[in-house]
Design an enzyme around this catalytic site. Structure first.
Site, PDB file in Angstrom:
ATOM      1  N   TRP A 158       0.781  -1.229   0.000  1.00  0.00           N
ATOM      2  CA  TRP A 158       0.000   0.000   0.000  1.00  0.00           C
ATOM      3  C   TRP A 158       0.812   1.278   0.000  1.00  0.00           C
ATOM      4  O   TRP A 158       0.266   2.358  -0.164  1.00  0.00           O
ATOM      5  CB  TRP A 158      -0.964   0.034   1.182  1.00  0.00           C
ATOM      6  CG  TRP A 158      -0.444  -0.380   2.527  1.00  0.00           C
ATOM      7  CD1 TRP A 158      -0.627  -1.597   3.131  1.00  0.00           C
ATOM      8  CD2 TRP A 158       0.300   0.415   3.466  1.00  0.00           C
ATOM      9  NE1 TRP A 158      -0.041  -1.613   4.373  1.00  0.00           N
ATOM     10  CE2 TRP A 158       0.527  -0.391   4.604  1.00  0.00           C
ATOM     11  CE3 TRP A 158       0.789   1.717   3.464  1.00  0.00           C
ATOM     12  CZ2 TRP A 158       1.239   0.063   5.721  1.00  0.00           C
ATOM     13  CZ3 TRP A 158       1.491   2.185   4.574  1.00  0.00           C
ATOM     14  CH2 TRP A 158       1.712   1.351   5.685  1.00  0.00           C
ATOM     15  N   ASN A 159       2.137   1.187   0.157  1.00  0.00           N
ATOM     16  CA  ASN A 159       2.874   2.435   0.347  1.00  0.00           C
ATOM     17  C   ASN A 159       3.223   3.163  -0.951  1.00  0.00           C
ATOM     18  O   ASN A 159       3.192   4.389  -1.007  1.00  0.00           O
ATOM     19  CB  ASN A 159       4.134   2.205   1.189  1.00  0.00           C
ATOM     20  CG  ASN A 159       5.057   1.170   0.595  1.00  0.00           C
ATOM     21  OD1 ASN A 159       4.615   0.174   0.032  1.00  0.00           O
ATOM     22  ND2 ASN A 159       6.349   1.387   0.721  1.00  0.00           N
ATOM     23  N   LYS A 182      -2.607  -8.284  -7.967  1.00  0.00           N
ATOM     24  CA  LYS A 182      -3.394  -8.204  -6.734  1.00  0.00           C
ATOM     25  C   LYS A 182      -2.822  -7.052  -5.909  1.00  0.00           C
ATOM     26  O   LYS A 182      -1.788  -7.180  -5.260  1.00  0.00           O
ATOM     27  CB  LYS A 182      -3.310  -9.525  -5.971  1.00  0.00           C
ATOM     28  CG  LYS A 182      -4.332  -9.658  -4.826  1.00  0.00           C
ATOM     29  CD  LYS A 182      -3.855  -8.968  -3.570  1.00  0.00           C
ATOM     30  CE  LYS A 182      -4.899  -9.040  -2.452  1.00  0.00           C
ATOM     31  NZ  LYS A 182      -4.591  -8.107  -1.352  1.00  0.00           N
ATOM     32  N   GLY A 235       6.148  -6.569   0.161  1.00  0.00           N
ATOM     33  CA  GLY A 235       5.355  -6.421   1.381  1.00  0.00           C
ATOM     34  C   GLY A 235       6.189  -6.748   2.597  1.00  0.00           C
ATOM     35  O   GLY A 235       7.422  -6.790   2.544  1.00  0.00           O
ATOM     36  N   GLU A 257      10.433  -8.752  -2.278  1.00  0.00           N
ATOM     37  CA  GLU A 257      11.060  -7.547  -1.709  1.00  0.00           C
ATOM     38  C   GLU A 257      10.329  -7.276  -0.414  1.00  0.00           C
ATOM     39  O   GLU A 257       9.155  -6.911  -0.419  1.00  0.00           O
ATOM     40  CB  GLU A 257      10.962  -6.382  -2.692  1.00  0.00           C
ATOM     41  CG  GLU A 257      11.863  -5.221  -2.309  1.00  0.00           C
ATOM     42  CD  GLU A 257      11.142  -4.225  -1.410  1.00  0.00           C
ATOM     43  OE1 GLU A 257      11.375  -4.277  -0.170  1.00  0.00           O
ATOM     44  OE2 GLU A 257      10.357  -3.417  -1.914  1.00  0.00           O
ATOM     45  N   LEU A 258      11.046  -7.470   0.714  1.00  0.00           N
ATOM     46  CA  LEU A 258      10.387  -7.508   2.009  1.00  0.00           C
ATOM     47  C   LEU A 258      10.843  -6.356   2.902  1.00  0.00           C
ATOM     48  O   LEU A 258      11.165  -5.284   2.420  1.00  0.00           O
ATOM     49  CB  LEU A 258      10.627  -8.875   2.655  1.00  0.00           C
ATOM     50  CG  LEU A 258      10.265 -10.074   1.757  1.00  0.00           C
ATOM     51  CD1 LEU A 258      10.609 -11.384   2.449  1.00  0.00           C
ATOM     52  CD2 LEU A 258       8.801 -10.035   1.371  1.00  0.00           C
ATOM     53  N   CYS A 291      10.045   0.694   2.696  1.00  0.00           N
ATOM     54  CA  CYS A 291      10.871  -0.447   3.093  1.00  0.00           C
ATOM     55  C   CYS A 291      12.329  -0.057   3.273  1.00  0.00           C
ATOM     56  O   CYS A 291      13.059  -0.713   4.012  1.00  0.00           O
ATOM     57  CB  CYS A 291      10.739  -1.555   2.056  1.00  0.00           C
ATOM     58  SG  CYS A 291      11.024  -0.988   0.363  1.00  0.00           S
ATOM     59  N   GLU A 392      10.742  -3.904  12.163  1.00  0.00           N
ATOM     60  CA  GLU A 392      10.314  -2.844  11.253  1.00  0.00           C
ATOM     61  C   GLU A 392       9.053  -2.169  11.778  1.00  0.00           C
ATOM     62  O   GLU A 392       8.038  -2.815  11.995  1.00  0.00           O
ATOM     63  CB  GLU A 392      10.061  -3.410   9.854  1.00  0.00           C
ATOM     64  CG  GLU A 392       9.772  -2.329   8.823  1.00  0.00           C
ATOM     65  CD  GLU A 392       9.604  -2.895   7.428  1.00  0.00           C
ATOM     66  OE1 GLU A 392      10.107  -2.282   6.473  1.00  0.00           O
ATOM     67  OE2 GLU A 392       8.959  -3.958   7.292  1.00  0.00           O
TER      68      GLU A 392
END
Length: 499
Positions: A158-159, A182, A235, A257-258, A291, A392
């Site tokens: 969402w960012n 999605k 996410g 990508e976390l 992130c 985080e």
């Protein structure tokens, strides 16, 4: 809180097989984080919608309208799309700012830059090449070719919805795949408007599709679907681990990508004005909802107090408010649960002994439109074993950690489960090279922070992810290699012996 009549809300639709698609009359509400009020409705999809979207993407993958066009023609479609995105940028900017509360200045910068991704990968589309192999067997020719995987699931957060979607779509389509997108259930509106542009650009129906809704009803069925050949996910690390496990059951490759807990390191020989500006950029830009946030500020002890003083004074001047205003510098948090999570982490830090020297709470909402705001927060007295230094937060919360020398800075920086990014502020070129060589991070910025480009690979070490997005390396993640053998002798020798 949803109090507004649904009759007053804008409805967005998915795109499946080139046609607008709802979700059998089921909808959920999306909320403007600046006001806390609902403004739009999004289709609430389920497994049947996922099946329809994947089937449309699979059919499009095998349809000659997509499969048989030349790589050059694919690139031309991507370039045409880039032009249309540029034409529609202001509309998309307004939607994204309203949906996720990111500053209009930042969203405008992203939307004006996004076309470059499609032009870059459009240019790479017909540069995908195989090799003729200098094979060691007489009378045999062998070569390789690079082929698309098939249906790719693109799952976005969402960012930065459109930027992070572009990082997936551009290389996936350039390689010849088809996609099911999605978006986050919190910020779907701009993505649905964005995907409607593909038909306008001339992409065949079904090449790009979307399903909206919640992880259990949409995300998991999409990842597990037997016709999905790859998953690209951005996410949190918990969500990424769930995706990884589900994809592994189908032996599907993933790009993940976390999360991050990136160290931003200031040495005593740095230009302190620039370093403090970089620290502010690293954590308070985008309200810390990124992130790559430089959420751990490592400061050499000899300049620690000076840096903290400068940092607090500058951060105090940050203008909070409506993200649609050009002069706003810190906007709202995107979701109400995320606001509470940030406040909880600030309290945890205090309970563990950190001192809050700036912020730490919710500002006076009467001046901010009633939205979800949290003050820019600076915590000192932090050590690297505290939760605020290891987990985080995803908000405007900076943990300041002192260090004595280069070796200790490296030890603290690398003592983290994450490894997405790092920043180094120094005037010593030798130190900048030593640090960049030894920091366990996928991106290292020297005397700068938060720079990204379609040319530069991006991804993490350790629990920050798998694979790379952007740059030529990214397109390889959406291709597979086929080896072709050709007998040139016209004879088959002993059929019971391997050639």
């Amino acid at each position: 809180m949803v109090s507004e009549s649904t009759a007053d809300l804008i409805r967005f639709e998915n795109t499946i097989g080139g046609q607008p698609a709802g979700a059998a009359g089921s909808w959920f509400t999306t909320v403007d984080p600046n006001t806390g009020q609902p403004w739009a409705q999004i289709p609430k999809c389920g497994p049947n919608d996922v099946n329809a979207a994947v089937e449309a993407a699979r059919n499009a993958f095998y349809d000659p309208a997509w499969r048989d066009i030349t790589a050059t023609a694919r690139g031309q479609l991507l370039n045409r799309l880039a032009d249309i995105i540029a034409e529609e940028a202001e509309r998309l900017i307004a939607l994204e700012v309203r949906d996720n509360g990111k500053l209009i200045q930042e969203v405008r910068g992203q939307l004006n830059y996004i076309p470059q991704w499609f032009r870059y990968f459009g240019g790479l589309a017909d540069k995908i090449q195989g090799d003729v192999l200098p094979i060691d067997k007489p009378g045999m020719h062998a070569h390789t070719c690079r082929e698309p995987l098939g249906v790719v699931a693109c799952i976005t957060p969402w960012n930065s919805p459109l930027m992070l979607l572009t990082w997936k779509l551009a290389p996936a389509l350039a390689a010849g795949n088809t996609c099911v997108v999605k978006p986050s259930e919190h910020t779907s509106a701009s993505t649905l408007a964005f995907l409607a542009l593909f038909e306008k650009a001339g992409f065949p129906p079904g090449v790009v599709n979307s399903v909206t809704g919640f992880p259990a009803e949409v995300g998991e069925p999409l990842v597990r679907h037997p016709d999905v050949r790859k998953v690209a996910f951005t996410g949190g690390d918990a969500g990424g681990l769930s995706v990884y496990r589900s994809a592994a059951e189908g032996l599907k490759p993933v790009t993940l990508e976390l999360g991050g807990k990136s160290p931003n390191i200031i040495f005593e020989d740095a230009n302190l004005e620039n370093a403090v500006n970089g620290a502010i950029s690293g954590i308070f830009a985008a309200t810390g909802q990124t992130c790559i946030a430089g959420s751990r500020l490592l400061v050499q002890r000899s300049v620690h107090d000076q840096v903290v003083e400068r940092l607090v004074e500058l951060a105090k001047t940050a203008i909070m408010g409506d993200p649609k205003r050009a002069d706003t510098q810190v906007g709202p948090v995107t979701t109400q649960p995320q606001l509470q999570r940030i406040l909880d982490y600030i309290q945890i830090a205090r309970d563990e002994g950190a001192q809050c020297v700036l912020g730490g709470g919710v500002p006076d909402a009467s001046t901010l439109g009633g939205g979800w705001f949290v003050e820019p927060t600076v915590l000192t007295g932090v050590n690297n074993q505290m939760r605020i230094a290891r987990e985080e937060v995803f908000g405007p919360v900076l943990a300041v950690i002192p260090f004595d020398d280069e070796a200790e800075a490296l030890s603290i920086a690398n003592d983290s489960p994450y490894g997405l990014a790092a920043g180094v502020w120094t005037s010593d070129i030798g130190r900048s090279l030593r640090m960049s060589n030894r920091l366990e991070a996928g991106t290292v910025w020297i005397n700068c922070y938060r720079a990204a480009s379609f040319l530069a690979p991006f991804g993490g070490y350790k629990s920050s992810g798998i694979g790379r997005e952007n740059g030529q390396e990214a397109i390889d993640a959406y291709l597979q290699t086929k080896t072709v053998w050709i007998d040139t002798t016209g004879k088959v020798a002993n059929p019971f012996v391997m050639r």
